[in-house]
Design a protein around this motif. Structure first.
Motif, PDB file in Angstrom:
ATOM      1  N   ASN A  80     -71.246 -14.672 109.613  1.00 39.65           N
ATOM      2  CA  ASN A  80     -71.855 -13.895 110.689  1.00 39.65           C
ATOM      3  C   ASN A  80     -72.435 -14.885 111.694  1.00 39.65           C
ATOM      4  O   ASN A  80     -73.530 -15.413 111.506  1.00 39.65           O
ATOM      5  N   ILE A  81     -71.692 -15.130 112.754  1.00 41.54           N
ATOM      6  CA  ILE A  81     -72.091 -16.148 113.742  1.00 41.54           C
ATOM      7  C   ILE A  81     -73.396 -15.776 114.455  1.00 41.54           C
ATOM      8  O   ILE A  81     -74.290 -16.603 114.563  1.00 41.54           O
ATOM      9  N   PRO A  82     -73.569 -14.544 114.956  1.00 42.50           N
ATOM     10  CA  PRO A  82     -74.818 -14.232 115.674  1.00 42.50           C
ATOM     11  C   PRO A  82     -76.082 -14.359 114.818  1.00 42.50           C
ATOM     12  O   PRO A  82     -77.146 -14.683 115.324  1.00 42.50           O
ATOM     13  N   ASN A  83     -75.983 -14.119 113.499  1.00 46.64           N
ATOM     14  CA  ASN A  83     -77.155 -14.176 112.622  1.00 46.64           C
ATOM     15  C   ASN A  83     -77.306 -15.522 111.910  1.00 46.64           C
ATOM     16  O   ASN A  83     -78.116 -15.646 110.996  1.00 46.64           O
ATOM     17  N   ILE A 124     -63.840 -13.559 109.950  1.00 47.05           N
ATOM     18  CA  ILE A 124     -63.272 -13.174 108.653  1.00 47.05           C
ATOM     19  C   ILE A 124     -61.967 -13.933 108.445  1.00 47.05           C
ATOM     20  O   ILE A 124     -61.060 -13.853 109.256  1.00 47.05           O
ATOM     21  N   LEU A 125     -61.913 -14.677 107.348  1.00 45.93           N
ATOM     22  CA  LEU A 125     -60.697 -15.379 106.938  1.00 45.93           C
ATOM     23  C   LEU A 125     -60.396 -14.983 105.503  1.00 45.93           C
ATOM     24  O   LEU A 125     -61.311 -14.725 104.719  1.00 45.93           O
ATOM     25  N   TYR A 126     -59.121 -14.931 105.150  1.00 48.01           N
ATOM     26  CA  TYR A 126     -58.789 -14.634 103.756  1.00 48.01           C
ATOM     27  C   TYR A 126     -57.576 -15.426 103.315  1.00 48.01           C
ATOM     28  O   TYR A 126     -56.804 -15.933 104.128  1.00 48.01           O
ATOM     29  N   HIS A 127     -57.444 -15.556 101.991  1.00 50.20           N
ATOM     30  CA  HIS A 127     -56.291 -16.235 101.403  1.00 50.20           C
ATOM     31  C   HIS A 127     -55.939 -15.485 100.131  1.00 50.20           C
ATOM     32  O   HIS A 127     -56.819 -15.128  99.347  1.00 50.20           O
ATOM     33  N   GLN A 128     -54.626 -15.256  99.908  1.00 47.63           N
ATOM     34  CA  GLN A 128     -54.241 -14.460  98.746  1.00 47.63           C
ATOM     35  C   GLN A 128     -52.935 -14.912  98.098  1.00 47.63           C
ATOM     36  O   GLN A 128     -52.436 -14.252  97.203  1.00 47.63           O
ATOM     37  N   LYS A 146     -73.451 -21.078 118.845  1.00 39.94           N
ATOM     38  CA  LYS A 146     -73.015 -19.690 118.614  1.00 39.94           C
ATOM     39  C   LYS A 146     -72.170 -19.192 119.773  1.00 39.94           C
ATOM     40  O   LYS A 146     -71.105 -18.596 119.578  1.00 39.94           O
ATOM     41  N   GLU A 147     -72.641 -19.440 120.992  1.00 41.19           N
ATOM     42  CA  GLU A 147     -71.911 -19.017 122.198  1.00 41.19           C
ATOM     43  C   GLU A 147     -70.554 -19.703 122.270  1.00 41.19           C
ATOM     44  O   GLU A 147     -69.535 -19.064 122.546  1.00 41.19           O
ATOM     45  N   PHE A 148     -70.548 -21.011 122.009  1.00 41.45           N
ATOM     46  CA  PHE A 148     -69.318 -21.794 122.078  1.00 41.45           C
ATOM     47  C   PHE A 148     -68.297 -21.296 121.052  1.00 41.45           C
ATOM     48  O   PHE A 148     -67.126 -21.062 121.383  1.00 41.45           O
ATOM     49  N   LEU A 149     -68.741 -21.117 119.803  1.00 48.35           N
ATOM     50  CA  LEU A 149     -67.836 -20.632 118.756  1.00 48.35           C
ATOM     51  C   LEU A 149     -67.347 -19.221 119.051  1.00 48.35           C
ATOM     52  O   LEU A 149     -66.192 -18.899 118.814  1.00 48.35           O
ATOM     53  N   SER A 150     -68.230 -18.381 119.575  1.00 47.28           N
ATOM     54  CA  SER A 150     -67.832 -17.008 119.892  1.00 47.28           C
ATOM     55  C   SER A 150     -66.743 -16.982 120.956  1.00 47.28           C
ATOM     56  O   SER A 150     -65.837 -16.153 120.898  1.00 47.28           O
ATOM     57  N   ASN A 209     -60.635 -14.271 119.342  1.00 47.48           N
ATOM     58  CA  ASN A 209     -59.579 -13.420 118.783  1.00 47.48           C
ATOM     59  C   ASN A 209     -59.628 -13.325 117.256  1.00 47.48           C
ATOM     60  O   ASN A 209     -58.893 -12.542 116.670  1.00 47.48           O
ATOM     61  N   LYS A 210     -60.489 -14.106 116.617  1.00 47.62           N
ATOM     62  CA  LYS A 210     -60.611 -14.055 115.155  1.00 47.62           C
ATOM     63  C   LYS A 210     -61.900 -13.360 114.700  1.00 47.62           C
ATOM     64  O   LYS A 210     -62.150 -13.245 113.511  1.00 47.62           O
ATOM     65  N   LEU A 211     -62.713 -12.906 115.650  1.00 45.03           N
ATOM     66  CA  LEU A 211     -64.000 -12.288 115.315  1.00 45.03           C
ATOM     67  C   LEU A 211     -63.923 -10.773 115.392  1.00 45.03           C
ATOM     68  O   LEU A 211     -63.150 -10.216 116.174  1.00 45.03           O
ATOM     69  N   THR A 212     -64.784 -10.127 114.608  1.00 46.21           N
ATOM     70  CA  THR A 212     -64.918  -8.672 114.710  1.00 46.21           C
ATOM     71  C   THR A 212     -65.795  -8.352 115.925  1.00 46.21           C
ATOM     72  O   THR A 212     -66.332  -9.259 116.562  1.00 46.21           O
ATOM     73  N   ASN A 213     -65.969  -7.085 116.221  1.00 50.28           N
ATOM     74  CA  ASN A 213     -66.810  -6.681 117.346  1.00 50.28           C
ATOM     75  C   ASN A 213     -68.262  -7.129 117.171  1.00 50.28           C
ATOM     76  O   ASN A 213     -68.979  -7.323 118.150  1.00 50.28           O
ATOM     77  N   GLU A 214     -68.693  -7.283 115.920  1.00 41.20           N
ATOM     78  CA  GLU A 214     -70.064  -7.709 115.637  1.00 41.20           C
ATOM     79  C   GLU A 214     -70.205  -9.231 115.654  1.00 41.20           C
ATOM     80  O   GLU A 214     -71.296  -9.750 115.444  1.00 41.20           O
TER      81      GLU A 214
END
Length: 140
Positions: free
Chosen positions: A43-46, A73-77, A55-59, A64-69
């Motif tokens: 959770n970048i903002p928190n 989220i990354l996953y591996h399976q 935070k601003e730079f990463l956002s 394109n990889k962030l949710t609206n909040e």
């Protein structure tokens, strides 16, 4: 400015949250019983570790990889074990954070050299000659 923003991805590991789920990867009957898919959330903002500028730079960089909040989220399976998937998703996270802070050099516009212009014209003439040879000879 950017050098001040850089952060070591390992510092963020304490703020990362992992979730597991059943994955559709290889594993036969094991796939239906065991939760091997690993999901990493940041959770970048928190974040307490990141500064407001980071935070601003990463956002901006990872928009394109962030949710609206603003949650990354990354996953591996693909692996059969949860531990292997966790290691892979951590590697993916570390690489993503490092690459986000890499500043690409701007391309400097250059003109084609005289030699390259001559090669281009020569290639065009050669192609033209090849096509001329394929034509039917003129009737007299």
């Amino acid at each position: 400015m950017i050098s001040e923003l850089k952060i070591n991805p390992e510092e963020l590991h304490s703020e990362v949250v992992f979730q597991t789920a059943r994955s559709g990867g290889k594993g036969g009957q094991n796939v239906n019983k065991v939760e091997t898919k690993v999901e990493l959330r940041l959770n970048i903002p928190n974040s307490q570790i990141l500064s407001d500028e980071q935070k601003e730079f990463l956002s901006r960089k990872l928009a394109n990889k962030l949710t609206n909040e603003g949650v990354l989220i990354l996953y591996h399976q693909t692996e059969r074990s949860q531990l292997a998937n966790k290691e892979k998703v951590i590697q993916k996270f570390d690489r993503l954070i490092r690459e986000a802070f890499v500043v690409r050099r701007r391309r400097r516009a250059t003109r084609p050299t005289l030699a390259s212009k001559r090669r281009r014209i020569q290639a065009k003439k050669q192609r033209s000659d090849t096509k001329k040879m394929r034509r039917k000879p003129p009737r007299e």
